[in-house]
Scaffold this active site. Structure first.
Site, mmCIF file in Angstrom:
data_model
loop_
_atom_site.group_PDB
_atom_site.id
_atom_site.type_symbol
_atom_site.label_atom_id
_atom_site.label_comp_id
_atom_site.label_asym_id
_atom_site.label_seq_id
_atom_site.Cartn_x
_atom_site.Cartn_y
_atom_site.Cartn_z
ATOM 1 N N GLY A 1 55.349 48.660 -13.816
ATOM 2 C CA GLY A 1 55.124 49.774 -14.721
ATOM 3 C C GLY A 1 53.727 49.700 -15.307
ATOM 4 O O GLY A 1 53.152 48.613 -15.422
ATOM 5 N N GLN B 1 47.325 51.253 -21.162
ATOM 6 C CA GLN B 1 46.929 50.012 -20.496
ATOM 7 C C GLN B 1 45.702 50.184 -19.610
ATOM 8 O O GLN B 1 45.149 49.198 -19.130
ATOM 9 C CB GLN B 1 48.090 49.458 -19.681
ATOM 10 C CG GLN B 1 49.240 48.997 -20.559
ATOM 11 C CD GLN B 1 50.379 48.492 -19.720
ATOM 12 O OE1 GLN B 1 51.183 49.279 -19.215
ATOM 13 N NE2 GLN B 1 50.440 47.177 -19.555
ATOM 14 N N CYS C 1 54.133 41.581 -19.139
ATOM 15 C CA CYS C 1 53.369 42.811 -19.353
ATOM 16 C C CYS C 1 51.970 42.606 -18.786
ATOM 17 O O CYS C 1 51.354 41.558 -19.026
ATOM 18 C CB CYS C 1 53.300 43.131 -20.849
ATOM 19 S SG CYS C 1 52.364 44.626 -21.237
ATOM 20 N N LEU C 2 51.477 43.586 -18.035
ATOM 21 C CA LEU C 2 50.145 43.457 -17.442
ATOM 22 C C LEU C 2 49.057 43.271 -18.494
ATOM 23 O O LEU C 2 48.028 42.659 -18.211
ATOM 24 C CB LEU C 2 49.829 44.680 -16.575
ATOM 25 C CG LEU C 2 50.676 44.838 -15.316
ATOM 26 C CD1 LEU C 2 50.304 46.121 -14.584
ATOM 27 C CD2 LEU C 2 50.527 43.636 -14.408
ATOM 28 N N HIS D 1 60.208 49.657 -21.719
ATOM 29 C CA HIS D 1 58.956 48.920 -21.930
ATOM 30 C C HIS D 1 57.768 49.892 -21.896
ATOM 31 O O HIS D 1 56.906 49.863 -22.783
ATOM 32 C CB HIS D 1 58.808 47.839 -20.853
ATOM 33 C CG HIS D 1 57.592 46.999 -21.002
ATOM 34 N ND1 HIS D 1 57.641 45.703 -21.477
ATOM 35 C CD2 HIS D 1 56.284 47.248 -20.748
ATOM 36 C CE1 HIS D 1 56.415 45.204 -21.497
ATOM 37 N NE2 HIS D 1 55.577 46.128 -21.058
ATOM 38 N N GLU D 2 57.721 50.759 -20.885
ATOM 39 C CA GLU D 2 56.603 51.702 -20.776
ATOM 40 C C GLU D 2 56.655 52.760 -21.880
ATOM 41 O O GLU D 2 55.619 53.144 -22.421
ATOM 42 C CB GLU D 2 56.571 52.355 -19.394
ATOM 43 C CG GLU D 2 56.372 51.379 -18.243
ATOM 44 C CD GLU D 2 55.249 50.380 -18.449
ATOM 45 O OE1 GLU D 2 54.177 50.754 -18.985
ATOM 46 O OE2 GLU D 2 55.431 49.207 -18.081
ATOM 47 N N HIS E 1 55.030 51.439 -24.896
ATOM 48 C CA HIS E 1 53.568 51.542 -24.805
ATOM 49 C C HIS E 1 53.095 52.933 -25.226
ATOM 50 O O HIS E 1 52.090 53.063 -25.933
ATOM 51 C CB HIS E 1 53.084 51.276 -23.373
ATOM 52 C CG HIS E 1 52.859 49.842 -23.051
ATOM 53 N ND1 HIS E 1 51.923 49.057 -23.693
ATOM 54 C CD2 HIS E 1 53.438 49.045 -22.117
ATOM 55 C CE1 HIS E 1 51.938 47.838 -23.184
ATOM 56 N NE2 HIS E 1 52.858 47.801 -22.221
#
Length: 190
Positions: A45, A50, A106-107, A148-149, A152
């Site tokens: 994701g 991000q 998480c990236l 999660h996304e 963000h």
């Protein structure tokens, strides 16, 4: 095109995304660039924040995961893989079941994994790339990725679910990320 990934503690990660109002070729290019970026960094994701953009946009692809996912479209079971990648454009969520603990990465936090309470299922209203609304319900790993996304897009990070004591325990890892000392995993090229 691979976009520059934004890491913790960049302030854009704390910004609530602005709604998307133009469903045009620029949006389609951005979605494609985000998908390429997500794949390059081995993610499932990626939210606009991000990659430094303050938008209500995220991309998700759980098709390569071994973790179980479920999808209902129009109340009927659908094959998850057939609907990947998934785009969240101006999404709204309804949480439909009790919570469970999800171990997440998480990236924007390379190397960090933490346990986060997530709803087992979510109902989603979003828009496709043409601006048409569509609705679905997700469970399992897909539900986790969506939540999660979505966080963000609201300016919320997965570390926000930690207690003060838990945050203290990962303080050094967070400082490494801030200093640029964390190592990002990237896709092997031929």
């Amino acid at each position: 095109m691979i976009l520059k990934l934004v890491l913790y503690d960049n302030p854009i990660l704390r910004k609530k995304g602005m709604p998307i109002d133009s469903f045009d070729d620029r949006l389609k290019r951005l979605v494609q660039d985000m998908l390429e970026t997500m794949a390059y960094y081995k993610g499932v994701g990626l939210a606009a924040q991000q990659v430094g953009l303050n938008l209500q946009l995220a991309v998700i692809d759980v098709s390569g995961s071994k973790l179980s996912s479920s999808l209902l479209i129009g109340g009927k079971p659908a094959m998850v893989e057939e609907h990947m990648p998934l785009f969240l454009i101006n999404p709204t969520l309804s949480y439909t079941q009790s919570k469970e603990i999800s171990n997440e990465g998480c990236l924007s936090f390379p190397g960090l994994r933490i346990d986060v309470p997530r709803s087992k299922r979510v109902k989603v209203k979003t828009f496709d790339l043409e601006g048409r609304p569509w609705y679905f319900e997700a469970g399992g790993f897909l539900s986790v990725a969506i939540q999660h996304e979505f966080d963000h897009l609201q300016g919320k990070l997965f570390i926000d679910y930690l207690s003060a004591e838990q945050k203290k325990a990962i303080k050094e890892e967070l400082e490494k990320i801030k200093r640029g000392e964390a190592i990002l995993s990237v896709k092997e090229t031929d």
